[in-house]
Design an enzyme around this catalytic site. Structure first.
Site, PDB file in Angstrom:
ATOM      1  N   ARG A  98       5.758 -24.713  59.414  1.00 28.50           N
ATOM      2  CA  ARG A  98       6.284 -26.066  59.529  1.00 28.50           C
ATOM      3  C   ARG A  98       5.267 -27.158  59.256  1.00 28.50           C
ATOM      4  NH1 ARG A  98       9.372 -24.986  64.752  1.00 28.50           N
ATOM      5  NH2 ARG A  98       8.654 -26.505  66.210  1.00 28.50           N
ATOM      6  N   ARG A 111      20.712 -27.492  77.243  1.00 26.03           N
ATOM      7  CA  ARG A 111      20.089 -26.175  77.023  1.00 26.03           C
ATOM      8  C   ARG A 111      19.343 -25.684  78.263  1.00 26.03           C
ATOM      9  NH1 ARG A 111      16.224 -24.910  72.001  1.00 26.03           N
ATOM     10  NH2 ARG A 111      14.969 -26.638  72.793  1.00 26.03           N
ATOM     11  N   ARG A 142      13.473 -26.167  79.301  1.00 21.52           N
ATOM     12  CA  ARG A 142      12.201 -26.163  78.595  1.00 21.52           C
ATOM     13  C   ARG A 142      11.492 -27.481  78.862  1.00 21.52           C
ATOM     14  NH1 ARG A 142      12.751 -24.031  72.463  1.00 21.52           N
ATOM     15  NH2 ARG A 142      11.434 -25.838  72.081  1.00 21.52           N
ATOM     16  N   LYS A 179      18.179 -22.897  65.098  1.00 19.16           N
ATOM     17  CA  LYS A 179      17.394 -21.824  64.454  1.00 19.16           C
ATOM     18  C   LYS A 179      17.477 -20.538  65.283  1.00 19.16           C
ATOM     19  CE  LYS A 179      13.522 -24.229  64.513  1.00 19.16           C
ATOM     20  NZ  LYS A 179      14.077 -25.482  65.067  1.00 19.16           N
ATOM     21  N   ARG A 187       8.825 -34.534  69.260  1.00 21.19           N
ATOM     22  CA  ARG A 187       9.036 -33.336  68.424  1.00 21.19           C
ATOM     23  C   ARG A 187       9.821 -33.695  67.169  1.00 21.19           C
ATOM     24  NH1 ARG A 187      12.144 -30.011  72.556  1.00 21.19           N
ATOM     25  NH2 ARG A 187      12.539 -28.529  70.872  1.00 21.19           N
TER      26      ARG A 187
HETATM   27  P1  G5P Z   1      10.271 -24.105  68.701  1.00 22.59           P
HETATM   28  O1  G5P Z   1      10.480 -23.203  69.819  1.00 22.59           O
HETATM   29  O2  G5P Z   1      10.331 -23.587  67.319  1.00 22.59           O
HETATM   30  P2  G5P Z   1      12.006 -26.294  67.933  1.00 22.59           P
HETATM   31  O3  G5P Z   1      11.747 -27.613  68.549  1.00 22.59           O
HETATM   32  O4  G5P Z   1      11.739 -26.170  66.489  1.00 22.59           O
HETATM   33  O5  G5P Z   1      11.278 -25.305  68.906  1.00 22.59           O
HETATM   34  P3  G5P Z   1      14.295 -25.502  69.262  1.00 22.59           P
HETATM   35  O6  G5P Z   1      14.322 -26.686  70.178  1.00 22.59           O
HETATM   36  O7  G5P Z   1      13.862 -24.180  69.846  1.00 22.59           O
HETATM   37  O8  G5P Z   1      13.475 -25.823  67.997  1.00 22.59           O
HETATM   38  P4  G5P Z   1      16.463 -24.308  67.791  1.00 22.59           P
HETATM   39  O9  G5P Z   1      15.867 -22.958  68.008  1.00 22.59           O
HETATM   40  O10 G5P Z   1      16.565 -24.820  66.399  1.00 22.59           O
HETATM   41  O11 G5P Z   1      15.747 -25.417  68.667  1.00 22.59           O
HETATM   42  O12 G5P Z   1      17.900 -24.408  68.427  1.00 22.59           O
HETATM   43  P5  G5P Z   1      18.689 -23.425  69.448  1.00 22.59           P
HETATM   44  O13 G5P Z   1      17.883 -23.151  70.666  1.00 22.59           O
HETATM   45  O14 G5P Z   1      19.283 -22.283  68.698  1.00 22.59           O
HETATM   46  O15 G5P Z   1      19.902 -24.411  69.824  1.00 22.59           O
HETATM   47  C1  G5P Z   1      19.664 -25.554  70.615  1.00 22.59           C
HETATM   48  C2  G5P Z   1      20.723 -25.621  71.744  1.00 22.59           C
HETATM   49  O16 G5P Z   1      21.990 -25.855  71.160  1.00 22.59           O
HETATM   50  C3  G5P Z   1      20.851 -24.304  72.550  1.00 22.59           C
HETATM   51  O17 G5P Z   1      21.151 -24.619  73.898  1.00 22.59           O
HETATM   52  C4  G5P Z   1      22.074 -23.619  71.885  1.00 22.59           C
HETATM   53  O18 G5P Z   1      22.753 -22.744  72.794  1.00 22.59           O
HETATM   54  C5  G5P Z   1      22.920 -24.835  71.529  1.00 22.59           C
HETATM   55  N1  G5P Z   1      23.814 -24.666  70.380  1.00 22.59           N
HETATM   56  C6  G5P Z   1      23.650 -23.942  69.256  1.00 22.59           C
HETATM   57  N2  G5P Z   1      24.712 -24.078  68.436  1.00 22.59           N
HETATM   58  C7  G5P Z   1      25.572 -24.928  69.052  1.00 22.59           C
HETATM   59  C8  G5P Z   1      26.862 -25.474  68.711  1.00 22.59           C
HETATM   60  O19 G5P Z   1      27.438 -25.188  67.652  1.00 22.59           O
HETATM   61  N3  G5P Z   1      27.428 -26.337  69.605  1.00 22.59           N
HETATM   62  C9  G5P Z   1      26.815 -26.665  70.790  1.00 22.59           C
HETATM   63  N4  G5P Z   1      27.445 -27.521  71.624  1.00 22.59           N
HETATM   64  N5  G5P Z   1      25.618 -26.182  71.144  1.00 22.59           N
HETATM   65  C10 G5P Z   1      25.002 -25.320  70.295  1.00 22.59           C
HETATM   66  O20 G5P Z   1       8.876 -24.863  68.866  1.00 22.59           O
HETATM   67  C11 G5P Z   1       8.510 -25.377  70.104  1.00 22.59           C
HETATM   68  C12 G5P Z   1       7.115 -25.944  70.015  1.00 22.59           C
HETATM   69  O21 G5P Z   1       6.198 -24.902  69.680  1.00 22.59           O
HETATM   70  C13 G5P Z   1       5.191 -25.367  68.789  1.00 22.59           C
HETATM   71  C14 G5P Z   1       5.396 -26.861  68.680  1.00 22.59           C
HETATM   72  O22 G5P Z   1       4.658 -27.488  69.705  1.00 22.59           O
HETATM   73  C15 G5P Z   1       6.904 -27.006  68.933  1.00 22.59           C
HETATM   74  O23 G5P Z   1       7.260 -28.301  69.398  1.00 22.59           O
HETATM   75  N6  G5P Z   1       5.357 -24.696  67.484  1.00 22.59           N
HETATM   76  C16 G5P Z   1       4.546 -24.854  66.436  1.00 22.59           C
HETATM   77  N7  G5P Z   1       3.445 -25.619  66.239  1.00 22.59           N
HETATM   78  C17 G5P Z   1       2.854 -25.558  65.027  1.00 22.59           C
HETATM   79  N8  G5P Z   1       3.314 -24.797  64.018  1.00 22.59           N
HETATM   80  C18 G5P Z   1       4.404 -24.012  64.157  1.00 22.59           C
HETATM   81  N9  G5P Z   1       4.866 -23.271  63.131  1.00 22.59           N
HETATM   82  C19 G5P Z   1       5.076 -24.031  65.417  1.00 22.59           C
HETATM   83  N10 G5P Z   1       6.176 -23.392  65.884  1.00 22.59           N
HETATM   84  C20 G5P Z   1       6.332 -23.806  67.144  1.00 22.59           C
HETATM   85 MG    MG Z   2      14.142 -22.277  69.089  1.00 24.69          MG
END
Ligand code: G5P
Ligand code: MG
Length: 229
Positions: free
Chosen positions: A94, A128, A161, A20, A172
């Site tokens: 979400r 990451r 993280r 995302k 999660r």
């Molecule tokens: P967040 O911060 O929203 P999540 O768990 O939904 O967290 P996260 O982990 O931040 O999502 P992302 O943003 O979907 O993941 O993914 P990203 O960071 O872009 O990519 C992940 C990794 O893969 C990175 O290292 C990136 O460089 C790599 N990558 C990307 N593309 C590729 C690829 O093609 N190949 C490879 N090899 N690597 C790749 O939420 C965190 C917490 O906040 C709270 C909750 O507690 C949640 O757990 N929260 C909420 N609580 C309630 N309601 C809400 N609406 C909430 N929003 C957040």
């Molecule tokens: Mg994120």
């Protein structure tokens, strides 16, 4: 030719680690819209040790979603300043109550759902690293920093993280299954859901770009600019 476009109200969804952040960073580089990331908002509050930050940290560290009323208030506070812009919500809504609260205030035109296999997610998050102050995200395989362990722009240290530890990550992913998947159904029924499936961000990007191209003005691009998301 002088057409007046409607402001786009869009959401990007997908499980933890689905990309995302990576894709929404690409989107705001290419298209004229503002991004609001719930995770970044929360991590910023944690870093500044605000009242919300202290409360949110306890939930985030356990891999739990923070309570709806707090999250809704925080997201709406941001959106209040963006009424004249197109925007993209990243990580919000979400839960169903969040989606319903949003629906009472804004009509959502497009929900982009990233569908990435579980094994790929686990691998990605193990590699990451983030720069906490800016929210910049690196990956040792996919988008490594120029110097290992150091932010490209500030030279400050990168950290893992807290919630990327395997035991928290499993929680999660479970929260996503239980509480966020129903939101996808909610938007499916409204006819605004577009799902993008794949294992690589670079393979999803052309489809997402094509989808947004018809809906948003583009920003002219400078070459060599897509690192350090
Ligand atoms: P967040 O911060 O929203 P999540 O768990 O939904 O967290 P996260 O982990 O931040 O999502 P992302 O943003 O979907 O993941 O993914 P990203 O960071 O872009 O990519 C992940 C990794 O893969 C990175 O290292 C990136 O460089 C790599 N990558 C990307 N593309 C590729 C690829 O093609 N190949 C490879 N090899 N690597 C790749 O939420 C965190 C917490 O906040 C709270 C909750 O507690 C949640 O757990 N929260 C909420 N609580 C309630 N309601 C809400 N609406 C909430 N929003 C957040
Ligand atoms: Mg994120």
């Amino acid at each position: 030719m002088g057409t007046c476009r409607q402001l786009l109200r869009a959401v990007i969804m997908g499980s933890p680690g689905s990309g995302k952040h990576t894709l929404s960073s690409l989107i705001i580089k290419h298209f004229q819209l503002k991004k609001v990331s719930s995770g970044d908002l929360l991590r910023d509050n944690v870093l500044r040790d605000t009242e919300i930050g202290v409360l949110a940290k306890a939930f985030m560290d356990q891999g739990k979603l923070i309570p709806d009323d707090i999250m809704i208030r925080l997201a709406f506070q941001e959106l209040k300043n963006l009424t004249q812009y197109s925007w993209l919500l990243c990580g919000f809504p979400r839960t169903l109550p969040q989606a319903e609260a949003l629906n009472r205030v804004h009509q959502i035109h497009l929900v982009m759902n990233l569908n990435v296999p579980f094994e790929v997610i686990m691998q990605r998050l193990a590699a990451r690293w983030i720069h906490p102050a800016s929210g910049r995200v690196y990956n040792l395989e996919f988008s490594p920093p120029k110097v290992v362990g150091v932010d490209d722009l500030t030279g400050e240290p990168l950290i893992k993280r807290e919630d990327d530890r395997p035991e928290t990550l499993i929680k999660r992913l479970k929260a996503y299954e239980d509480q966020t998947k129903p939101v996808l159904e909610y938007y499916q029924k409204k006819g605004v859901l577009e799902t993008f499936s794949g294992t690589e961000t670079s393979n999803l990007w052309p489809y997402i770009h094509a989808c947004l191209q018809t809906k948003l003005p583009q920003i002219s691009q400078h070459p060599h600019e897509e690192k350090c998301l």
